[in-house]
Design a protein around this motif. Structure first.
Motif, PDB file in Angstrom:
ATOM      1  N   ASP A   1      52.963  57.495  76.846  1.00 37.95           N
ATOM      2  CA  ASP A   1      53.594  58.802  76.726  1.00 37.95           C
ATOM      3  C   ASP A   1      54.373  59.159  77.986  1.00 37.95           C
ATOM      4  OD1 ASP A   1      52.497  59.197  74.254  1.00 37.95           O
ATOM      5  OD2 ASP A   1      50.657  60.040  75.069  1.00 37.95           O
ATOM      6  N   SER A   2      54.219  58.372  79.056  1.00 36.90           N
ATOM      7  CA  SER A   2      54.879  58.698  80.306  1.00 36.90           C
ATOM      8  C   SER A   2      56.346  58.321  80.268  1.00 36.90           C
ATOM      9  CB  SER A   2      54.179  57.974  81.458  1.00 36.90           C
ATOM     10  OG  SER A   2      54.198  56.585  81.233  1.00 36.90           O
ATOM     11  N   LYS A   3      57.082  58.665  81.341  1.00 34.93           N
ATOM     12  CA  LYS A   3      58.498  58.390  81.425  1.00 34.93           C
ATOM     13  C   LYS A   3      58.735  56.887  81.454  1.00 34.93           C
ATOM     14  CE  LYS A   3      62.498  59.694  84.182  1.00 34.93           C
ATOM     15  NZ  LYS A   3      62.963  60.392  85.401  1.00 34.93           N
ATOM     16  N   LEU A   4      59.868  56.443  80.876  1.00 33.88           N
ATOM     17  CA  LEU A   4      60.192  55.023  80.831  1.00 33.88           C
ATOM     18  C   LEU A   4      60.294  54.448  82.237  1.00 33.88           C
ATOM     19  CD1 LEU A   4      63.031  54.929  78.137  1.00 33.88           C
ATOM     20  CD2 LEU A   4      60.621  54.500  77.814  1.00 33.88           C
ATOM     21  N   THR A   5      59.870  53.179  82.406  1.00 37.93           N
ATOM     22  CA  THR A   5      60.098  52.487  83.666  1.00 37.93           C
ATOM     23  C   THR A   5      61.579  52.153  83.773  1.00 37.93           C
ATOM     24  OG1 THR A   5      59.768  50.292  82.704  1.00 37.93           O
ATOM     25  CG2 THR A   5      57.804  51.454  83.502  1.00 37.93           C
ATOM     26  N   THR A   6      62.005  51.718  84.972  1.00 36.62           N
ATOM     27  CA  THR A   6      63.413  51.355  85.160  1.00 36.62           C
ATOM     28  C   THR A   6      63.805  50.232  84.210  1.00 36.62           C
ATOM     29  OG1 THR A   6      63.232  51.966  87.487  1.00 36.62           O
ATOM     30  CG2 THR A   6      65.102  50.601  86.864  1.00 36.62           C
ATOM     31  N   VAL A   7      62.921  49.241  84.069  1.00 38.39           N
ATOM     32  CA  VAL A   7      63.199  48.123  83.160  1.00 38.39           C
ATOM     33  C   VAL A   7      63.214  48.616  81.719  1.00 38.39           C
ATOM     34  CG1 VAL A   7      62.352  45.905  82.307  1.00 38.39           C
ATOM     35  CG2 VAL A   7      62.230  46.424  84.744  1.00 38.39           C
ATOM     36  N   GLY A   8      62.250  49.457  81.350  1.00 38.28           N
ATOM     37  CA  GLY A   8      62.203  50.000  80.001  1.00 38.28           C
ATOM     38  C   GLY A   8      63.436  50.830  79.676  1.00 38.28           C
ATOM     39  N   ASP A   9      63.911  51.586  80.656  1.00 37.53           N
ATOM     40  CA  ASP A   9      65.123  52.386  80.476  1.00 37.53           C
ATOM     41  C   ASP A   9      66.324  51.486  80.174  1.00 37.53           C
ATOM     42  OD1 ASP A   9      66.601  54.630  80.327  1.00 37.53           O
ATOM     43  OD2 ASP A   9      66.726  55.011  82.474  1.00 37.53           O
ATOM     44  N   TYR A  10      66.418  50.364  80.916  1.00 37.04           N
ATOM     45  CA  TYR A  10      67.544  49.452  80.718  1.00 37.04           C
ATOM     46  C   TYR A  10      67.422  48.728  79.370  1.00 37.04           C
ATOM     47  CZ  TYR A  10      71.321  46.256  81.942  1.00 37.04           C
ATOM     48  OH  TYR A  10      72.502  45.570  81.949  1.00 37.04           O
ATOM     49  N   ILE A  11      66.188  48.383  78.971  1.00 34.09           N
ATOM     50  CA  ILE A  11      65.973  47.748  77.661  1.00 34.09           C
ATOM     51  C   ILE A  11      66.428  48.680  76.546  1.00 34.09           C
ATOM     52  CG2 ILE A  11      64.206  46.944  76.035  1.00 34.09           C
ATOM     53  CD1 ILE A  11      62.586  45.984  78.465  1.00 34.09           C
ATOM     54  N   GLN A  12      66.065  49.953  76.668  1.00 29.94           N
ATOM     55  CA  GLN A  12      66.457  50.934  75.656  1.00 29.94           C
ATOM     56  C   GLN A  12      67.975  51.107  75.634  1.00 29.94           C
ATOM     57  OE1 GLN A  12      65.664  55.324  76.055  1.00 29.94           O
ATOM     58  NE2 GLN A  12      64.181  54.890  74.441  1.00 29.94           N
TER      59      GLN A  12
ATOM     60  N   THR B   1      70.308  48.797  76.526  1.00 29.25           N
ATOM     61  CA  THR B   1      71.073  47.614  76.106  1.00 29.25           C
ATOM     62  C   THR B   1      70.488  46.917  74.883  1.00 29.25           C
ATOM     63  OG1 THR B   1      69.783  46.150  77.556  1.00 29.25           O
ATOM     64  CG2 THR B   1      71.754  47.199  78.493  1.00 29.25           C
ATOM     65  N   GLY B   2      69.174  47.128  74.613  1.00 30.95           N
ATOM     66  CA  GLY B   2      68.526  46.418  73.515  1.00 30.95           C
ATOM     67  C   GLY B   2      68.128  44.993  73.859  1.00 30.95           C
ATOM     68  N   GLU B   3      68.271  44.597  75.121  1.00 32.20           N
ATOM     69  CA  GLU B   3      67.960  43.221  75.545  1.00 32.20           C
ATOM     70  C   GLU B   3      66.611  43.193  76.253  1.00 32.20           C
ATOM     71  OE1 GLU B   3      69.621  39.820  78.696  1.00 32.20           O
ATOM     72  OE2 GLU B   3      70.700  41.704  78.431  1.00 32.20           O
TER      73      GLU B   3
ATOM     74  N   LEU C   1      51.475  40.179  93.832  1.00 26.24           N
ATOM     75  CA  LEU C   1      52.527  39.171  93.828  1.00 26.24           C
ATOM     76  C   LEU C   1      53.875  39.840  93.579  1.00 26.24           C
ATOM     77  CD1 LEU C   1      53.518  38.689  90.667  1.00 26.24           C
ATOM     78  CD2 LEU C   1      51.447  37.333  90.531  1.00 26.24           C
ATOM     79  N   VAL C   2      54.941  39.123  93.936  1.00 25.36           N
ATOM     80  CA  VAL C   2      56.303  39.610  93.701  1.00 25.36           C
ATOM     81  C   VAL C   2      56.807  38.962  92.410  1.00 25.36           C
ATOM     82  CG1 VAL C   2      58.630  39.830  94.646  1.00 25.36           C
ATOM     83  CG2 VAL C   2      56.652  39.740  96.192  1.00 25.36           C
ATOM     84  N   TYR C   3      57.435  39.762  91.537  1.00 25.20           N
ATOM     85  CA  TYR C   3      57.953  39.223  90.276  1.00 25.20           C
ATOM     86  C   TYR C   3      59.388  39.687  90.080  1.00 25.20           C
ATOM     87  CZ  TYR C   3      57.471  43.849  88.151  1.00 25.20           C
ATOM     88  OH  TYR C   3      57.614  45.175  87.857  1.00 25.20           O
ATOM     89  N   ILE C   4      60.074  39.045  89.140  1.00 25.90           N
ATOM     90  CA  ILE C   4      61.445  39.401  88.808  1.00 25.90           C
ATOM     91  C   ILE C   4      61.590  39.487  87.295  1.00 25.90           C
ATOM     92  CG2 ILE C   4      62.218  36.987  88.839  1.00 25.90           C
ATOM     93  CD1 ILE C   4      64.932  37.989  89.854  1.00 25.90           C
ATOM     94  N   ALA C   5      62.331  40.496  86.830  1.00 23.06           N
ATOM     95  CA  ALA C   5      62.685  40.639  85.411  1.00 23.06           C
ATOM     96  C   ALA C   5      64.191  40.404  85.303  1.00 23.06           C
ATOM     97  CB  ALA C   5      62.322  42.031  84.902  1.00 23.06           C
ATOM     98  N   LYS C   6      64.589  39.293  84.662  1.00 24.40           N
ATOM     99  CA  LYS C   6      65.999  38.892  84.624  1.00 24.40           C
ATOM    100  C   LYS C   6      66.638  39.250  83.293  1.00 24.40           C
ATOM    101  CE  LYS C   6      65.479  34.821  87.660  1.00 24.40           C
ATOM    102  NZ  LYS C   6      65.631  33.354  87.723  1.00 24.40           N
ATOM    103  N   PHE C   7      67.816  39.888  83.385  1.00 25.82           N
ATOM    104  CA  PHE C   7      68.655  40.159  82.222  1.00 25.82           C
ATOM    105  C   PHE C   7      69.913  39.287  82.309  1.00 25.82           C
ATOM    106  CE2 PHE C   7      66.218  44.035  82.820  1.00 25.82           C
ATOM    107  CZ  PHE C   7      65.863  44.387  81.536  1.00 25.82           C
ATOM    108  N   SER C   8      70.599  39.156  81.194  1.00 30.18           N
ATOM    109  CA  SER C   8      71.835  38.382  81.198  1.00 30.18           C
ATOM    110  C   SER C   8      72.885  39.096  82.044  1.00 30.18           C
ATOM    111  CB  SER C   8      72.359  38.208  79.768  1.00 30.18           C
ATOM    112  OG  SER C   8      72.634  39.479  79.188  1.00 30.18           O
ATOM    113  N   GLY C   9      73.861  38.336  82.521  1.00 26.77           N
ATOM    114  CA  GLY C   9      74.914  38.922  83.346  1.00 26.77           C
ATOM    115  C   GLY C   9      74.494  39.118  84.787  1.00 26.77           C
ATOM    116  N   ASP C  10      73.509  38.334  85.252  1.00 25.94           N
ATOM    117  CA  ASP C  10      73.039  38.422  86.645  1.00 25.94           C
ATOM    118  C   ASP C  10      72.586  39.841  86.997  1.00 25.94           C
ATOM    119  OD1 ASP C  10      73.562  35.777  86.907  1.00 25.94           O
ATOM    120  OD2 ASP C  10      75.421  36.001  88.052  1.00 25.94           O
ATOM    121  N   ILE C  11      71.749  40.407  86.143  1.00 23.96           N
ATOM    122  CA  ILE C  11      71.145  41.725  86.378  1.00 23.96           C
ATOM    123  C   ILE C  11      69.637  41.533  86.416  1.00 23.96           C
ATOM    124  CG2 ILE C  11      70.823  44.057  85.450  1.00 23.96           C
ATOM    125  CD1 ILE C  11      73.528  43.721  84.055  1.00 23.96           C
ATOM    126  N   CYS C  12      68.972  42.162  87.382  1.00 24.82           N
ATOM    127  CA  CYS C  12      67.517  41.943  87.495  1.00 24.82           C
ATOM    128  C   CYS C  12      66.829  43.144  88.117  1.00 24.82           C
ATOM    129  CB  CYS C  12      67.222  40.692  88.324  1.00 24.82           C
ATOM    130  SG  CYS C  12      67.630  40.888  90.083  1.00 24.82           S
TER     131      CYS C  12
END
Length: 651
Positions: free
Chosen positions: A228-239, A241-243, A195-206
């Protein structure tokens, strides 16, 4: 993510708990002060309270960790009995019977004591010793529809049901009840259904992606500490911004190819709506399901090797893929095979091969085929008559002279303990250790060393920065800090931290002008970045910086080549321009882009002798610099116990 619940116990409840006879919770026990377990004698006395390393680890993990860190673990646990049984132990019926009565089912017996289980099975005692065990397999006819339904209600997905209760699962499938009893379960996809999914952040970032299990994918994005692997793109952005994002499914489960097309469509749609897309790669890809090794790529890889063994050793992924696809013989037809033809290893050839080695272990490690053939045909003893015995005879280490002779081969106790456990353990047992190890250099500092100001000062003079002193000489740093000498012994060092109020807006702007991206800014000067962010100056002082995510088509071969031309070697290019390097590698331009750059040559096996490693170590002031600049020499020195010779410490 769930937040830890606050302790809402009332004062009266706490007093009531304190008045009971139950042991106090470990969380209320006062912990040892820093450095408490850095004393070998304390760790040794603590280890004497336990009967095995497992008990030691569980009962006093602080002492265990310190002993392991300082290299004392083998010495202070030498008195523990060995946890493995001697050969033939489980071929005695009484031993198996004594073990079998501890368990309630065959499954539990096998899981907890496989040696006893297999010994009983091998000797024909298993059924006799397990009479009265609970039935692990249900009798024929047990799984009725009602029982299958009741069992199925324990699971939330069909996969969990199949793994957790195979009997009920297969009975339901066989009798046509499967869909009825699994109607409450959520479906998950597969590599062919996503399936296709979306991870939405504030400020119209996804971020928009595809997955076969949305819940599992959410955990992968959010729970970074569990991987132990490298952060995902979403995980990188969470780290960054903290959001935390909000996850939504945009489609149901579709064929994987259709889901990939839909992903690309949704990315285009959200871009038109003005959303900022975090995806680093264009949509429409299937990620890990894309086959990397096809016939052409495997064939081109085999061309780099002369023998089948080298191909298997250096390219295990390609070798495994060729084997699974049934094309292994075809793609390796031009490679030489080191495998000898059937019947090659006659007794005479085994004898000639064995004559090259001093011990049976060397023969086994260097030529397992000849060794196994010799065992199978009963020739091993006759072809190994010239060899030294691999193990010492019983009682050999009960002689002080033998232990002393062995100890002379080592320069420090850690190496002695690691390489000759029998001699080391016997020396502890009979009280010879201190006497026969007098010639060895100490790999640790005596208790109280860092309570002496002159010792701390002498150690501190080796470092230019406080951060290096703290990292590389933790004991001296903590001793100076504990005794109030830290300012005195580090007066000559460069201060890493800026004074309070240093980072004004103009200072932050000047610092920010040195960097091209916010990521580089935060990595190189976090204090200025954090100050600017807190005071709301960040966007203004970073207006000249490039976006974190380069636009589609940004990394062309020309741009990558122009950046590569600034450097002398590939390692410099990779270190200073990681994005350009990765783009070149991803698009297959790397060799072309790096044409003309020098490539680091690896040292051959055995290159780092004691003399060469010592000469290399002389170039550096501290171990950390040695490790960073010459990892190969440092690794060999560490394995052989030479580091204490190259970088002597205060005794």
């Amino acid at each position: 993510m769930k937040k830890p619940q606050k302790n809402t116990a009332t004062t009266s409840q706490v007093k009531l708990e304190e008045s009971t006879d139950k042991p106090i919770s470990s969380s209320l026990v006062k912990s040892k002060p820093n450095g408490y377990w850095n004393d070998r004698e304390r760790c040794r006395l603590e280890a004497l309270k336990y009967n095995s390393r497992t008990e030691f680890l569980k009962g006093s993990n602080g002492a265990y960790a310190a002993a392991k860190k300082h290299g004392w673990i083998d010495e202070i646990t030498a008195h523990y009995s060995h946890r493995y049984k001697i050969r033939g132990y489980w071929d005695i019926k009484e031993n198996c019977a004594r073990e079998a009565i501890k368990y309630n089912s065959k499954k539990e017996f096998f899981k907890c004591s496989s040696g006893a289980f297999m010994g009983a099975k091998r000797n024909g005692w298993l059924e006799e010793l397990t009479v009265g065990y609970e039935l692990y397999r249900m009798p024929n006819g047990y799984w009725t529809k009602d029982k299958c339904h009741k069992e199925a209600l324990r699971y939330t997905s069909r996969k969990e049901f199949a793994v957790g209760s195979g009997g009920a699962f297969h009975a339901a499938k066989r009798n046509g009840w499967y869909e009825d009893i699994c109607s409450h379960m959520s479906r998950i996809g597969s590599l062919k259904s996503r399936l296709v999914y979306i991870a939405k952040f504030s400020g119209d970032i996804c971020y928009i992606g595809i997955t076969y299990n949305l819940e599992k994918r959410k955990i992968q994005h959010l729970n970074q500490e569990a991987r132990d692997s490298k952060l995902t793109t979403v995980g990188d952005y969470i780290q960054y911004t903290g959001e935390e994002p909000v996850f939504e499914a945009l489609t149901g489960y579709l064929d994987s190819q259709l889901a990939a097309e839909k992903e690309d469509e949704f990315i285009t749609l959200y871009k038109k709506k003005g959303w900022r897309i975090l995806n680093k790669q264009r949509g429409g890809g299937l990620g890990g399901s894309i086959r990397k090794w096809d016939f052409d790529s495997i064939t081109s890889t085999t061309a780099n090797y002369k023998t089948k063994a080298d191909f298997m050793k250096n390219e295990p992924g390609a070798y495994s893929a060729a084997s699974k696809q049934g094309i292994l013989d075809e793609v390796t037809s031009d490679l030489e095979s080191k495998r000898k033809p059937s019947g090659y290893w006659t007794k005479e050839r085994c004898q000639i091969e064995a004559s090259k080695y001093k011990t049976r272990t060397q023969l086994l490690e260097s030529n397992g085929s000849a060794y196994r053939i010799a065992i199978r045909n009963g020739w091993l003893d006759s072809i190994c008559l010239h060899m030294e015995p691999d193990s010492k005879p019983n009682g050999y280490w009960n002689s002080k002279e033998n232990c002393a002779r062995e100890a002379q081969l080592y320069t420090n106790r850690s190496a002695f303990s690691r390489e000759s456990r029998g001699a080391h353990a016997a020396s502890i047992k009979y009280g010879w250790l201190e006497e026969i190890c007098q010639h060895m250099s100490s790999t640790h500092h005596r208790s109280g060393t860092w309570n002496n100001k002159s010792n701390c000062y002498s150690e501190a003079l080796k470092y230019d920065k406080i951060s290096h002193f703290e990292k590389c000489a933790r004991g001296a740093y903590e001793g100076a800090k504990r005794n109030g000498w830290l300012q005195d012994v580090t007066a000559h060092m460069i201060r890493d931290n800026k004074p309070a109020g240093f980072w004004t807006k103009s200072q932050c702007k000047e610092e920010a002008s040195k960097y091209q991206t916010k990521a580089e800014f935060v990595n190189k000067c976090a204090s200025a970045y954090v100050t600017a962010s807190k005071n709301g100056w960040l966007d203004e002082i970073a207006s000249h910086m490039d976006a974190i995510i380069a636009p589609k088509g940004f990394w062309t071969i020309e741009r990558c080549r122009s950046l590569a031309e600034k450097y002398q070697s590939m390692s410099e290019f990779r270190k200073n321009e990681p994005k350009a390097y990765c783009a070149s590698k991803r698009n297959g331009w790397l060799d072309e882009v790096c044409d003309g750059l020098t490539r680091r040559k690896r040292k051959p096996n055995g290159y780092w002798t004691f003399e060469r490693a010592q000469e290399e170590a002389k170039k550096y002031k501290i171990k950390e610099e040695f490790k960073k600049a010459s990892g190969g020499a440092h690794r060999v020195a560490l394995d052989n116990g030479w580091l204490s010779i190259f970088f002597p410490t205060i005794k």
